[in-house]
Scaffold this motif. Structure first.
Motif, PDB file in Angstrom:
ATOM      1  N   GLY A   1      12.025   3.316  20.384  1.00  0.00           N
ATOM      2  CA  GLY A   1      11.466   4.614  20.771  1.00  0.00           C
ATOM      3  C   GLY A   1      12.233   5.703  20.050  1.00  0.00           C
TER       4      GLY A   1
ATOM      5  N   VAL B   1      14.390   7.379   6.650  1.00  0.00           N
ATOM      6  CA  VAL B   1      14.785   8.792   6.664  1.00  0.00           C
ATOM      7  C   VAL B   1      14.985   9.282   8.100  1.00  0.00           C
ATOM      8  CG1 VAL B   1      13.923  11.125   6.218  1.00  0.00           C
ATOM      9  CG2 VAL B   1      13.775   9.408   4.437  1.00  0.00           C
ATOM     10  N   LEU B   2      14.067   8.907   8.994  1.00  0.00           N
ATOM     11  CA  LEU B   2      14.142   9.394  10.382  1.00  0.00           C
ATOM     12  C   LEU B   2      15.380   8.850  11.094  1.00  0.00           C
ATOM     13  CD1 LEU B   2      10.456   9.388  11.703  1.00  0.00           C
ATOM     14  CD2 LEU B   2      11.731  11.184  10.545  1.00  0.00           C
TER      15      LEU B   2
ATOM     16  N   ALA C   1       7.287   8.303  18.152  1.00  0.00           N
ATOM     17  CA  ALA C   1       7.555   7.813  19.502  1.00  0.00           C
ATOM     18  C   ALA C   1       7.435   8.876  20.595  1.00  0.00           C
ATOM     19  CB  ALA C   1       8.939   7.138  19.558  1.00  0.00           C
TER      20      ALA C   1
ATOM     21  N   THR D   1       0.846  -1.195   0.000  1.00  0.00           N
ATOM     22  CA  THR D   1       0.000   0.000   0.000  1.00  0.00           C
ATOM     23  C   THR D   1       0.884   1.249   0.000  1.00  0.00           C
ATOM     24  OG1 THR D   1      -0.058   0.185   2.401  1.00  0.00           O
ATOM     25  CG2 THR D   1      -1.742  -1.196   1.386  1.00  0.00           C
ATOM     26  N   SER D   2       0.308   2.358  -0.445  1.00  0.00           N
ATOM     27  CA  SER D   2       1.099   3.593  -0.473  1.00  0.00           C
ATOM     28  C   SER D   2       1.408   4.059   0.951  1.00  0.00           C
ATOM     29  CB  SER D   2       0.387   4.677  -1.283  1.00  0.00           C
ATOM     30  OG  SER D   2      -0.673   5.240  -0.545  1.00  0.00           O
ATOM     31  N   ALA D   3       0.491   3.801   1.882  1.00  0.00           N
ATOM     32  CA  ALA D   3       0.757   4.164   3.286  1.00  0.00           C
ATOM     33  C   ALA D   3       1.924   3.346   3.826  1.00  0.00           C
ATOM     34  CB  ALA D   3      -0.490   3.943   4.136  1.00  0.00           C
ATOM     35  N   GLY D   4       1.961   2.066   3.429  1.00  0.00           N
ATOM     36  CA  GLY D   4       3.056   1.189   3.858  1.00  0.00           C
ATOM     37  C   GLY D   4       4.391   1.663   3.311  1.00  0.00           C
TER      38      GLY D   4
ATOM     39  N   ASP E   1      18.178  10.964   9.803  1.00  0.00           N
ATOM     40  CA  ASP E   1      18.041  12.340  10.312  1.00  0.00           C
ATOM     41  C   ASP E   1      18.468  12.416  11.777  1.00  0.00           C
ATOM     42  OD1 ASP E   1      17.018  13.267   7.939  1.00  0.00           O
ATOM     43  OD2 ASP E   1      14.988  13.628   8.657  1.00  0.00           O
TER      44      ASP E   1
ATOM     45  N   ALA F   1       5.075   4.756   2.496  1.00  0.00           N
ATOM     46  CA  ALA F   1       5.392   5.998   3.211  1.00  0.00           C
ATOM     47  C   ALA F   1       6.034   5.681   4.553  1.00  0.00           C
ATOM     48  CB  ALA F   1       4.129   6.834   3.408  1.00  0.00           C
ATOM     49  N   LYS F   2       5.470   4.693   5.243  1.00  0.00           N
ATOM     50  CA  LYS F   2       5.975   4.351   6.571  1.00  0.00           C
ATOM     51  C   LYS F   2       7.408   3.807   6.487  1.00  0.00           C
ATOM     52  CE  LYS F   2       4.719   1.902  10.748  1.00  0.00           C
ATOM     53  NZ  LYS F   2       3.842   0.883  11.339  1.00  0.00           N
TER      54      LYS F   2
ATOM     55  N   LEU G   1       6.238   5.968  14.588  1.00  0.00           N
ATOM     56  CA  LEU G   1       7.432   6.585  13.996  1.00  0.00           C
ATOM     57  C   LEU G   1       8.010   7.678  14.891  1.00  0.00           C
ATOM     58  CD1 LEU G   1       6.115   6.789  10.339  1.00  0.00           C
ATOM     59  CD2 LEU G   1       8.259   5.662  10.988  1.00  0.00           C
TER      60      LEU G   1
ATOM     61  N   LEU H   1      -1.080   7.245   6.011  1.00  0.00           N
ATOM     62  CA  LEU H   1      -0.501   6.774   7.266  1.00  0.00           C
ATOM     63  C   LEU H   1      -1.590   6.842   8.336  1.00  0.00           C
ATOM     64  CD1 LEU H   1       2.850   8.796   7.214  1.00  0.00           C
ATOM     65  CD2 LEU H   1       2.687   6.310   7.117  1.00  0.00           C
TER      66      LEU H   1
ATOM     67  N   ARG I   1       9.616   4.305   4.074  1.00  0.00           N
ATOM     68  CA  ARG I   1      10.554   5.358   3.667  1.00  0.00           C
ATOM     69  C   ARG I   1      10.834   6.312   4.823  1.00  0.00           C
ATOM     70  NH1 ARG I   1       7.988   8.405  -0.737  1.00  0.00           N
ATOM     71  NH2 ARG I   1       9.959   9.513  -0.816  1.00  0.00           N
ATOM     72  N   LEU I   2       9.768   6.658   5.564  1.00  0.00           N
ATOM     73  CA  LEU I   2       9.944   7.564   6.698  1.00  0.00           C
ATOM     74  C   LEU I   2      10.843   6.944   7.758  1.00  0.00           C
ATOM     75  CD1 LEU I   2       6.535   9.264   7.435  1.00  0.00           C
ATOM     76  CD2 LEU I   2       8.767  10.376   7.546  1.00  0.00           C
ATOM     77  N   HIS I   3      10.626   5.652   7.981  1.00  0.00           N
ATOM     78  CA  HIS I   3      11.410   4.957   8.995  1.00  0.00           C
ATOM     79  C   HIS I   3      12.908   5.120   8.713  1.00  0.00           C
ATOM     80  CE1 HIS I   3      12.099   2.110  12.171  1.00  0.00           C
ATOM     81  NE2 HIS I   3      12.958   1.496  11.385  1.00  0.00           N
TER      82      HIS I   3
ATOM     83  N   GLY J   1      -5.562   2.065   2.905  1.00  0.00           N
ATOM     84  CA  GLY J   1      -4.102   1.910   2.890  1.00  0.00           C
ATOM     85  C   GLY J   1      -3.406   3.020   2.125  1.00  0.00           C
TER      86      GLY J   1
ATOM     87  N   ILE K   1       4.369  12.332   4.624  1.00  0.00           N
ATOM     88  CA  ILE K   1       5.808  12.146   4.818  1.00  0.00           C
ATOM     89  C   ILE K   1       6.551  13.401   5.274  1.00  0.00           C
ATOM     90  CG2 ILE K   1       7.975  11.718   3.590  1.00  0.00           C
ATOM     91  CD1 ILE K   1       6.972   9.354   2.440  1.00  0.00           C
TER      92      ILE K   1
END
Lengths: 87, 266
Positions: A69, A26-27, B196, A14-17, A30, A19-20, B194, B186, A22-24, B183, B147
Motif C-alpha cells: 500500500g 521512483v515512488l 494506493a 510494453t511501454s506502459a509496463g 521519493d 512506465a509502471k 501505484l 498505464l 520505472r514509476l514503482h 499496452g 509518469i
C-alpha cells in the motif's frame, strides 16, 4: 501477445509496463527520501557492521525497500556463512 | 446546513484540475445541491472562463478576504443553475495575498450557506496549494495515466496524509482505452496500484471536453459525452450513491475489476 511474452519472462515489453516499473522504483525512493546511491551505502555499512559479529556471505546479501500500500518496509536478506564450510 | 469543503489538486499542472472543478460543481448543482466553487489560483485566474462566467466578475477572492466587498458580492451566480456560484481568483495579485488561515475563515463562513465548497487548487506544493488544502474536508487528487503526473500525485498524497486529512481520493483523467489496450498507456488499475488510494472516478479522453471549454459550458451538461457522464458519476458518488463504472468501449472486465478494488473485493 508481446505483453504475454513479457509477462512470462518476468519483465514488461510494453511501454506502459516500462512506465509502471520505472514509476514503482521512483515512488519507493521519493516516499522514503532514500536514493539508490544511499541505499547502496547503507548496504555496505550494514555488511561491515554485521561482519564484526558473524561471518556473512556478502555477495548474496540483498537489501531492498518493499511497498505494501503506502507503507514502505526495508527488507534485508543476509545469508550467513556456514562454519563447517569455512574449513 | 454545514457544507463540505472539497479540494481539487494534482501537483502537476495541466492534468485537468480546473476542468474537474467546473464539472463537479456543475454536476452537484444539477443534482440539486447548493454549491460554491472557489478559484484559489491567484494571479492565474481560469475557472471563470471554463465556466463561461468571465464577463460577470466584479469582485474576487482577495477582495472578499481583505474586506473590500461582502462575501456575497464576490459570489457570481452561474448562467444555468441559480444554486451554483463562483468566487473568482484575483488576477492582479499573487498567492502571498492570502494565508491558509484566511481560507479557513472564508470557508467557515460559507459552510452555513451551501452544501459544497469546491476549491480549485493551483499546481505545485507551495503557498497556493497550502491555501487550498487548509480548509478541506475531502481532497480529490487528479492525475493522468502518465509518469510525471503520477509521480507528482504521489508527492501530493504524501503531503495531504502528513496533514492528517481524513479523506483523499483519486480521479484519473484522460484515459485512452485504445492505448491502454495496446499496452501504450498505464491503465487505471496500474495507477491505483501505484498510488494506493481509493478511486472515485475515471474520465476518458474525449474531444467534447475541449469543445465545451471553448463554449464556456462544462461537458457534464452534455449527456452524449462519455467524459460528461463520468463527471456526473463522480458527483453522484460524492453524494453517496453507488454508481457502476463506465465500460468505456472495453470488452474486458477492467473497469468491473476496478469497481471491485474500490469496494475492497480484491
Amino acid at each position: 501477445m508481446a505483453s504475454l511474452i513479457g509477462r512470462l519472462l518476468g519483465k514488461s515489453s510494453t511501454s506502459a509496463g516500462q512506465a509502471k516499473e520505472r514509476l514503482h522504483l521512483v515512488l519507493v525512493h521519493d516516499r522514503t527520501d532514500l536514493s539508490p546511491e544511499n541505499l547502496k551505502s547503507l548496504k555496505d555499512r550494514l555488511i561491515q557492521v554485521i561482519s564484526e559479529y558473524v561471518e556473512i556471505n556478502d555477495a548474496e546479501t540483498e537489501i531492498q525497500i518493499q511497498g505494501q500500500g503506502r507503507e514502505q518496509t526495508l527488507i534485508a536478506n543476509i545469508p550467513l556463512k556456514s562454519p563447517r564450510r569455512q574449513r | 446546513m454545514s457544507g463540505q469543503v472539497l479540494t481539487i489538486t494534482s501537483g502537476k499542472g495541466g492534468v485537468g484540475k480546473t476542468t474537474t472543478t467546473a464539472n463537479l460543481a456543475t454536476a452537484l448543482a444539477s443534482l440539486g445541491q447548493k454549491v460554491v466553487c472557489l478559484d484559489s489560483d491567484i494571479g492565474l485566474r481560469n475557472l471563470d472562463v471554463v465556466m463561461g462566467l468571465e464577463n460577470r466578475i466584479v469582485y474576487d477572492l482577495v477582495d472578499a478576504i481583505e474586506g473590500h466587498c461582502r462575501l456575497t458580492q464576490a459570489m457570481i451566480r452561474d448562467r444555468r443553475f441559480s444554486n451554483l456560484h463562483l468566487i473568482p481568483a484575483a488576477q492582479t495579485r499573487d498567492k502571498t495575498a492570502i494565508a491558509p488561515s484566511d481560507m479557513v475563515r472564508l470557508c467557515d463562513e460559507l459552510r452555513s450557506e451551501v452544501d459544497w465548497i469546491i476549491i480549485d487548487s493551483p499546481a505545485g506544493i507551495e503557498r497556493g496549494f497550502r491555501n487550498a488544502l487548509a480548509p478541506s474536508d475531502q481532497v480529490l487528487v487528479v492525475t493522468n495515466p502518465e509518469i510525471s503526473a503520477v509521480r507528482d500525485a504521489d508527492r501530493i498524497i504524501g503531503i495531504v496524509e502528513a496533514e492528517e486529512k481524513e479523506s483523499v481520493k483519486l480521479i484519473i483523467n484522460r484515459i485512452n482505452p485504445g492505448m491502454v489496450k495496446r499496452g501504450d498507456m498505464l491503465s487505471a488499475e496500474d495507477v491505483v496500484e501505484l498510488l494506493a488510494i481509493p478511486l472515485i472516478g475515471i474520465i476518458p479522453e474525449d474531444e467534447a471536453v475541449l469543445v465545451s471549454t471553448n463554449n464556456g459550458s462544462p461537458v457534464v451538461l452534455n449527456q452524449k459525452s462519455q467524459a460528461g457522464l463520468a463527471f456526473l458519476n463522480i458527483g453522484k458518488r460524492l453524494l453517496g450513491e453507488d454508481v457502476p463504472w463506465l465500460s468505456l468501449n472495453q470488452k474486458s472486465g477492467l473497469f468491473l475489476r476496478l469497481g471491485k478494488m474500490l469496494t475492497g473485493d480484491i
